[in-house]
Scaffold this motif. Structure first.
Motif, PDB file in Angstrom:
ATOM      1  N   LYS A 577       1.370   5.997   8.909  1.00  0.00           N
ATOM      2  CA  LYS A 577      -0.096   6.533   8.718  1.00  0.00           C
ATOM      3  C   LYS A 577      -0.057   7.670   7.818  1.00  0.00           C
ATOM      4  CE  LYS A 577      -4.483   6.929   9.912  1.00  0.00           C
ATOM      5  NZ  LYS A 577      -4.896   8.256   9.279  1.00  0.00           N
ATOM      6  N   ILE A 578      -0.830   7.641   6.918  1.00  0.00           N
ATOM      7  CA  ILE A 578      -0.793   8.699   5.663  1.00  0.00           C
ATOM      8  C   ILE A 578      -2.073   9.358   5.710  1.00  0.00           C
ATOM      9  CG2 ILE A 578      -0.426   9.273   3.415  1.00  0.00           C
ATOM     10  CD1 ILE A 578       1.501   6.930   3.011  1.00  0.00           C
ATOM     11  N   ASN A 579      -2.508  10.526   5.908  1.00  0.00           N
ATOM     12  CA  ASN A 579      -3.717  11.295   5.714  1.00  0.00           C
ATOM     13  C   ASN A 579      -3.973  11.895   4.322  1.00  0.00           C
ATOM     14  OD1 ASN A 579      -4.195  10.762   8.617  1.00  0.00           O
ATOM     15  ND2 ASN A 579      -3.351  12.833   9.153  1.00  0.00           N
ATOM     16  N   ASN A 580      -5.050  11.793   3.654  1.00  0.00           N
ATOM     17  CA  ASN A 580      -5.097  12.222   2.410  1.00  0.00           C
ATOM     18  C   ASN A 580      -4.532  11.436   1.343  1.00  0.00           C
ATOM     19  OD1 ASN A 580      -7.288  14.290   3.310  1.00  0.00           O
ATOM     20  ND2 ASN A 580      -5.459  15.648   3.939  1.00  0.00           N
ATOM     21  N   ASP A 603      -7.632   8.402   3.871  1.00  0.00           N
ATOM     22  CA  ASP A 603      -6.598   7.946   4.697  1.00  0.00           C
ATOM     23  C   ASP A 603      -5.982   6.572   4.487  1.00  0.00           C
ATOM     24  OD1 ASP A 603      -6.878  10.548   5.604  1.00  0.00           O
ATOM     25  OD2 ASP A 603      -7.948  10.061   7.558  1.00  0.00           O
ATOM     26  N   ALA A 604      -4.925   6.309   4.626  1.00  0.00           N
ATOM     27  CA  ALA A 604      -4.151   5.098   4.442  1.00  0.00           C
ATOM     28  C   ALA A 604      -3.247   4.805   5.619  1.00  0.00           C
ATOM     29  CB  ALA A 604      -3.598   5.031   3.175  1.00  0.00           C
ATOM     30  N   LYS A 605      -2.676   3.506   5.859  1.00  0.00           N
ATOM     31  CA  LYS A 605      -1.789   3.049   6.544  1.00  0.00           C
ATOM     32  C   LYS A 605      -0.907   1.880   5.908  1.00  0.00           C
ATOM     33  CE  LYS A 605      -5.076   0.034   8.698  1.00  0.00           C
ATOM     34  NZ  LYS A 605      -5.933  -0.286   9.907  1.00  0.00           N
ATOM     35  N   LEU A 606       0.399   2.066   6.033  1.00  0.00           N
ATOM     36  CA  LEU A 606       1.519   0.843   5.627  1.00  0.00           C
ATOM     37  C   LEU A 606       2.219   0.397   6.798  1.00  0.00           C
ATOM     38  CD1 LEU A 606       1.406   3.338   3.313  1.00  0.00           C
ATOM     39  CD2 LEU A 606       2.575   1.422   2.186  1.00  0.00           C
TER      40      LEU A 606
END
Length: 750
Positions: A577-580, A603-606
């Motif tokens: 989970k990646i914020n900003n 925000d993104a997610k891998l």
């Protein structure tokens, strides 16, 4: 900082040295027969010996303290034991025969353990293995490691991608120091040669606890070749020919060690013409590379130090379209000329039960880009489609015809890394340390990609490894601060607190699980903060935002492994989970007839993972079947897909290994890599079709004039498949990846 260095210098001159020796023998556990040429190695001391014709060994000049001793030889399980010195007993080491490849020490993690002892899962491959599989360049070789791909511009320029993250989200370490070479750009390569690199380790996932900002996505750790063992020397020379590019690389090296001093030298040259596909040569994918590596070491009982220097100069063609068809190795315009200097110092001071590590790096990156200049757009249009005139202008477009670079940047970096290994307290191993960086970027060309700026980093960390009978726990915390001072007037401060905790435990006799939770961060880079112009080679007018925030991520990684004498099975899964998350997005406008892209945050997610199988059936221990599957998906919070996410792939390999009287370490392999269609794409990408690539090869070592001659022959893309990898920057131009290639390699060792 100056005060700390004075203290370290004082500590580095002890007046009394404790000297210990470790002696013993290595035998086969089943037959009790002595094992000849087994390797005995102390990784923290970087000292090693081999057993003699009776299986005996003697390792001398060991300081007081507790050190791990590793014993390994092909065909046997690797032995690991921590020994506290003074130690007066004779050590008898019994090794169990095994068809499983012997383990090596993992250097990229702080406690330098075997992978089976590590809490964190780390992939490791030797450079020799990657070359045996036909790797042409370093960036090409890393793509055979599970979970690792490469964003490429032709054959010469490649950037590592770890589980869908690349550029400033992946750190590269070389000679034990952080590599800084304008890595923000996809079209900027590693600037490193595979010559003189012994092995590659990959940490998949946030490693900010160990390495600070930019290790949010992972770390590619390149281990340089070791010095010769004490009182020995070695020389070797190699030559590799590549049929596809009519290219070659050649290198020669010599190393020698006495009781205290040791040194090594290695030089290499590589030249390649444009790579060939089934239909054409990809114009201006040609390149030339020269590389020099020098090392000097000094070691006594309480102190060891090594100084290494690497000079790498590359001239890299930048492909734009299919044009002249030639096997010339001189780059056309546009092309890059990149010179990297890496000077690194690595020292350890040993106390009675603790030690102090001091790593310092000085890096200088000189980057020039030469471009074609046209009188006006009408002239460009007039020449469009007239390929018959290209030969007349070849001299005009050659690298020698254009003196002044359009883009010229110099990046100077000082890195320091100081870690204190505390005395072992029962089940606890603990390390505390500080790391930092001071960096300046200066422009000298008529174009400016990023502004003149000064960047300063400082971080403090602490981490512990706790041993239990059936489990191990590793945990730690870190605080970092980064200050960016842009000459144009922008001043930015970024800081972050990160932590990690991991557990390794044996669920059953042959089943191991690893669970790791970690956070990481990345401060915005200069391009993301300050861009306002056309980024050459990408066909984008990019606009930065100086209000961008830190990227902050949190990853959960779960690994399950089953291993017995003949089967190895692993399943790795992750959620990141990646914020900003910072990304480029088109805004629909044109400036100078170029589409405009803005740097934005969301925000993104891998998520995804790897599954693998290694089967070597009894009694056919020389036969190996390996299979691995990799999958990764990246999304923004609005469900739009992230760019440059590698396609899912499946790799199947059949491999044989055995010794004969005539050929030592004979091997052969056949590999089929299936890359699936990638249609989970960002808004400015196009889908990519799937494809299958067949590779094969064989090799071994023969005696020539009583010395070893290593021979390897391998072929890649043997069916001459027309394909385009999703991570190729030439994809938008419809240029295929490389076609069939046969590699012949010879290495002679004295």
């Amino acid at each position: 900082m100056k005060y700390i260095l004075y203290v370290l210098l004082f500590l580095a001159i002890p007046s009394v040295y404790a000297q210990n020796t470790l002696q013993g023998s290595v035998v086969d556990k089943n037959t009790n027969e002595p094992l000849i040429f087994a390797n005995i190695y102390a990784p923290l001391l970087e000292k090693g010996v081999t057993t003699n014709d009776k299986g005996h060994f003697l390792l001398s000049n060991i300081p007081n303290g507790t050190y791990k001793i590793i014993v390994s030889i092909i065909g046997y399980e690797t032995f690991s034991q921590s020994i506290t010195f003074p130690y007066s007993e004779s050590l008898i080491i019994q090794l169990m025969p095994s068809a499983i490849e012997m383990e090596e020490i993992i250097i990229s993690t702080p406690f330098h353990k075997l992978q089976s002892e590590n809490v964190m899962k780390v992939e490791r491959e030797t450079m020799a293995t990657l070359k045996a599989k036909g790797a042409i360049t370093l960036s090409d070789g890393i793509t055979t490691i599970a979970g690792v791909e490469s964003v490429t511009t032709g054959l010469s320029i490649g950037k590592p991608v770890i589980r869908g993250l690349s550029s400033n989200r992946v750190l590269v370490y070389a000679q034990g120091v952080r590599l800084e070479n304008q890595q923000f750009g996809d079209e900027h390569g590693l600037g490193l040669s595979d010559s003189g690199i012994e092995s590659i380790e990959v940490i998949k996932g946030p490693a900010s606890l160990l390495y600070g900002s930019d290790a949010l996505g992972g770390v590619l750790y390149l281990n340089p070749e070791r010095f010769a063992q004490a009182n020995s020397d070695q020389a070797d020379a190699s030559y590799n020919y590549f049929s596809n590019t009519k290219g070659f690389n050649t290198n020669a090296g010599y190393k020698a060690s006495g009781d205290q001093f040791k040194f090594l030298f290695r030089g290499s040259i590589a030249e390649h013409a444009d790579y060939n596909t089934a239909d054409y040569r990809a114009t201006n994918t040609r390149f030339r590379e020269q590389d020099l590596k020098v090392g000097l070491g000094y070691q006594i009982s309480k102190f060891k130090s090594e100084l290494r220097y690497n000079l790498n100069n590359s001239k890299l063609g930048i492909p734009e379209a299919i044009g002249e068809q030639t096997t010339s190795k001189t780059p056309l315009l546009p092309f890059q000329e990149v010179t990297n200097h890496i000077l690194s110092s690595k020292s350890t001071i040993f106390f009675n039960s603790s030690s102090l590590d001091i790593n310092i790096g000085l890096l200088y990156n000189d980057r020039k880009e030469f471009e074609s200049h046209h009188h006006d757009e009408e002239e460009d249009e007039a020449h469009e489609g007239h390929d018959e005139h290209e030969d007349e202008h070849e001299e005009e477009n050659s690298e020698e015809s254009h003196v002044e670079p359009a883009l010229y940047m110099k990046l100077k970096t000082l890195n320091y890394d100081v870690k204190y290994n505390l005395p072992t307290l029962g089940k606890f191993e603990t390390i505390i340390g500080i790391q930092g960086m001071s960096q300046s970027n200066t422009n000298y060309g008529e174009e400016q990609l990023i502004p003149d700026a000064i960047t300063n980093d400082f971080g403090v960390l602490a981490t512990s490894h706790i041993h239990f009978d059936k489990s191990d726990i590793q945990l730690g915390a870190r605080y970092d601060r980064r200050h960016i001072d842009v000459i144009s007037g922008i001043n930015k401060n970024y800081s972050s607190f990160n932590g990690a905790i991991g557990l390794k435990t044996n669920l059953a006799k042959n089943i191991t699980t690893r669970l790791n939770l970690a956070s990481g961060y990345r401060a915005p880079n200069l391009a993301e903060l300050t861009s306002n112009g056309t980024h050459e080679g990408t066909n984008r007018y990019e606009i930065g935002d100086d209000n961008l925030k830190n990227e902050q991520n949190y990853q959960v990684d779960l690994a399950l492994e089953y291993k017995n004498q003949h089967i190895e099975l692993f399943v790795n899964s992750f959620f990141n989970k990646i914020n900003n998350y910072i990304f480029l997005s088109p805004n629909g406008e044109l400036i100078q007839n170029t589409p405009v892209y803005n740097y934005l945050q969301s925000d993104a997610k891998l998520y995804g993972g790897e599954v693998g199988l290694h089967f070597h059936p009894h009694p056919l221990d020389w036969l190996h079947y390996e299979s691995s599957f990799e999958v990764v998906t990246g999304k923004q919070n609005n469900d739009n897909y992230l760019p440059l996410i590698p396609a899912n792939s499946l790799t199947n390999t059949i491999r044989i290994e055995f010794d004969t009287k005539a050929i030592k370490k004979f091997y052969g392999f056949v590999k089929l890599k299936s890359t699936f269609k990638q249609n989970k794409i960002s808004i400015f990408e196009s889908p990519s079709e799937g494809y299958n690539l067949l590779s094969a090869g064989f090799g071994g070592i023969i005696k020539l004039l009583n010395n070893d001659l290593s021979i390897k022959i391998s072929g890649s893309n043997l069916t001459n498949k027309r394909y385009v990898n999703h991570l190729s920057r030439l994809k938008s131009d419809g240029i295929f990846n490389m076609g069939r290639n046969v590699n012949l390699g010879l290495t002679y060792t004295l």
